[in-house]
Every structure is written in C-alpha cells, then in structure tokens.
Design a protein around this motif. Structure first.
Motif, PDB file in Angstrom:
ATOM      1  N   VAL A 136      -5.892  -0.721   0.776  1.00 11.63           N
ATOM      2  CA  VAL A 136      -7.358  -0.794   0.874  1.00 11.63           C
ATOM      3  C   VAL A 136      -7.755  -1.573   2.133  1.00 11.63           C
ATOM      4  O   VAL A 136      -8.577  -2.496   2.087  1.00 11.63           O
ATOM      5  N   GLN A 137      -7.203  -1.192   3.248  1.00  4.89           N
ATOM      6  CA  GLN A 137      -7.406  -1.943   4.495  1.00  4.89           C
ATOM      7  C   GLN A 137      -8.857  -1.995   4.950  1.00  4.89           C
ATOM      8  O   GLN A 137      -9.244  -2.918   5.669  1.00  4.89           O
ATOM      9  N   ASN A 138      -9.663  -1.021   4.545  1.00  9.92           N
ATOM     10  CA  ASN A 138     -11.050  -0.968   5.019  1.00  9.92           C
ATOM     11  C   ASN A 138     -12.045  -1.611   4.068  1.00  9.92           C
ATOM     12  O   ASN A 138     -13.255  -1.573   4.311  1.00  9.92           O
ATOM     13  N   THR A 139     -11.570  -2.218   2.977  1.00  6.40           N
ATOM     14  CA  THR A 139     -12.453  -2.909   2.038  1.00  6.40           C
ATOM     15  C   THR A 139     -12.504  -4.392   2.403  1.00  6.40           C
ATOM     16  O   THR A 139     -11.621  -4.896   3.106  1.00  6.40           O
ATOM     17  N   PRO A 140     -13.528  -5.109   1.926  1.00  9.19           N
ATOM     18  CA  PRO A 140     -13.589  -6.552   2.225  1.00  9.19           C
ATOM     19  C   PRO A 140     -12.322  -7.295   1.797  1.00  9.19           C
ATOM     20  O   PRO A 140     -11.822  -8.148   2.534  1.00  9.19           O
ATOM     21  N   GLY A 141     -11.802  -6.943   0.603  1.00  9.60           N
ATOM     22  CA  GLY A 141     -10.585  -7.599   0.121  1.00  9.60           C
ATOM     23  C   GLY A 141      -9.376  -7.246   0.954  1.00  9.60           C
ATOM     24  O   GLY A 141      -8.523  -8.104   1.234  1.00  9.60           O
ATOM     25  N   GLY A 142      -9.284  -5.988   1.356  1.00  7.98           N
ATOM     26  CA  GLY A 142      -8.164  -5.551   2.181  1.00  7.98           C
ATOM     27  C   GLY A 142      -8.187  -6.190   3.555  1.00  7.98           C
ATOM     28  O   GLY A 142      -7.146  -6.577   4.097  1.00  7.98           O
ATOM     29  N   ILE A 143      -9.379  -6.308   4.115  1.00  3.06           N
ATOM     30  CA  ILE A 143      -9.541  -6.966   5.419  1.00  3.06           C
ATOM     31  C   ILE A 143      -9.175  -8.443   5.306  1.00  3.06           C
ATOM     32  O   ILE A 143      -8.513  -9.007   6.177  1.00  3.06           O
ATOM     33  N   PHE A 144      -9.607  -9.067   4.204  1.00  4.89           N
ATOM     34  CA  PHE A 144      -9.277 -10.478   3.964  1.00  4.89           C
ATOM     35  C   PHE A 144      -7.767 -10.671   3.923  1.00  4.89           C
ATOM     36  O   PHE A 144      -7.234 -11.604   4.535  1.00  4.89           O
ATOM     37  N   PHE A 145      -7.067  -9.789   3.207  1.00  2.00           N
ATOM     38  CA  PHE A 145      -5.608  -9.906   3.125  1.00  2.00           C
ATOM     39  C   PHE A 145      -4.981  -9.823   4.513  1.00  2.00           C
ATOM     40  O   PHE A 145      -4.130 -10.651   4.880  1.00  2.00           O
ATOM     41  N   ASP A 146      -5.387  -8.828   5.292  1.00  2.00           N
ATOM     42  CA  ASP A 146      -4.805  -8.651   6.629  1.00  2.00           C
ATOM     43  C   ASP A 146      -5.094  -9.846   7.535  1.00  2.00           C
ATOM     44  O   ASP A 146      -4.222 -10.276   8.308  1.00  2.00           O
TER      45      ASP A 146
END
Length: 231
Positions: free
Chosen positions: A29-39
């Motif tokens: 889920v790289q394009n979601t807020p959570g996915g961006i946060f992880f990256d």
C-alpha cells in the motif's frame, strides 16, 4: 568429554549457516498514508535488519542450540497492507501482516517510531519461531511468550507496560502472562525456554508440575498472593 564438548560447540557454530532464513518485506500500500509512513519512517532495509536480529535473539532466549530444538522457518514474509478490523498485526503461516494505517498511529511519537516497530517485530517474529504444541497451547500462553521475548529485548515501554501481579488468569495473555512467566523463571532459571521446548509436539498443563513441582493454578495463586491479589 572434551570431544563431546567440541562437537557441541561445532554444531552450535554451524547453526546460523545451516539455518539461514530469508527475510522478505513487501509494502502493498505504498500510495496510502500508512504505506508512505512505513517507507519514510521505518523502511524495508530496517525491517529486514530487525527481522534478522529478532530471529537470532529468539533462538538465544529459547536456548535452541541444536537441530532438534530449533524451529526452522526458511522464509519469513512481512506484508504492509490494509485489512479489516482494529488489529495492528497478525501472523498466518510464516507471514507477518501489518496494518499500515494502524502502524502509523502505533508508532507515534515519531522519535520512537523505530523503537516501537522493533518491539512489534520481536513479538510477531516470536510467533513464527516458538513451539505451540501443534497449536494445542492456550492462545494466552503463546501471546504471553511472544511478549516475554519482546520484554527481554527491551523494545517496550517500561512505564506503561503491564505491572507484575496484575490480571485475572495465568493465560490471560500478553503482559499478564508475560509477568507470570517471569515469576516462573524466578523459581527455575530458564523455565520459559524449557517450557517452550516441551511444547514442540503437544501442550499439557502438567508441564508446570514437571518443571516446578506445582500445578499452574497453584503457581498462579501464589504469584497473585505475593502481589496482594491485584487486578
């Protein structure tokens, strides 16, 4: 005697090479807020590094030194994704699933993000490498054991974590059971590691009697009494 000791040391030194585990991390889920946060705040490289450190730590805590004692998992996958429900993470098979949106909230404040994530990984990795009596052990015991490893790793908040003596059942899980396991360790050095080894094929409450000479209910009662029967 010297030859036997040498053989044991040789086998122990070869275990990391024999049991090389592959760690894979996928952010779905790289394009979601959570996915961006992880990256941005955690990252794949840090996660893989933490998985390797946790794996070796778990084997040491459980005193798994020989091929007969080690639970070997050749490939461990971590998936950052979204799934229904409030859960932060869960395991299925040899996979760890982490909710991206829940992770973002869990890891606050930002300066503690990697510290909190590490604690989560030590807990979840334990589920993959612990014995559970072919899933016959109480769920609360396996959760408490996973927390036990996390506490031993020191990746947990000492100020907010469950206090010794609290809880209503020995197998209530998480911090309640973790503190009870610590108490059992105080009665027999290495109790939790010994209990884990005994659960390779099946689980029995009688293991407490075999290791400590008392039933688990007796032990729980004495543990609670020591802390004034706190709730």
């Amino acid at each position: 005697m010297a030859k036997n000791l040498l053989l044991i040391l040789l086998v122990a030194s070869l275990l990391p090479a024999i049991y090389a585990v592959k760690y894979i991390v996928t952010n779905n889920v790289q394009n979601t807020p959570g996915g961006i946060f992880f990256d941005q705040q955690i990252g794949v490289d840090f996660t893989i590094q933490t998985m390797g450190a946790a794996n070796q730590f778990i084997w040491r805590v459980f005193k798994q030194r020989t091929p007969d004692e080690i639970k070997y998992v050749p490939v461990v996958n971590v998936y950052i994704s979204e799934f229904p429900g409030p859960a932060l993470a869960y395991t299925n098979g040899d996979n760890i699933n982490i909710s991206a949106s829940s992770l973002k909230d869990f890891c606050m404040p930002l300066e503690k993000a990697k510290f909190k994530f590490s604690g989560l990984m030590y807990h979840e990795m334990t589920h993959l490498f612990q014995w559970s009596g072919n899933r016959t052990a109480p769920g609360g015991l396996t959760e408490g054991t996973a927390d036990y490893v996390m506490v031993r790793s020191n990746f947990y908040d000492k100020d907010t974590y469950t206090k010794p003596g609290t809880g209503n059942r020995w197998d209530e899980g998480y911090g309640v059971t973790e503190r009870f396991l610590e108490y059992c360790d105080s009665l027999r050095l290495g109790f939790t590691a010994d209990l884990n080894k005994m659960m390779r094929y099946e689980y029995s409450d009688n293991y407490f009697v075999q290791l400590l000479g008392k039933t688990v209910d007796q032990l729980w009662g004495e543990y609670k009494a020591m802390y004034g029967n706190m709730h």
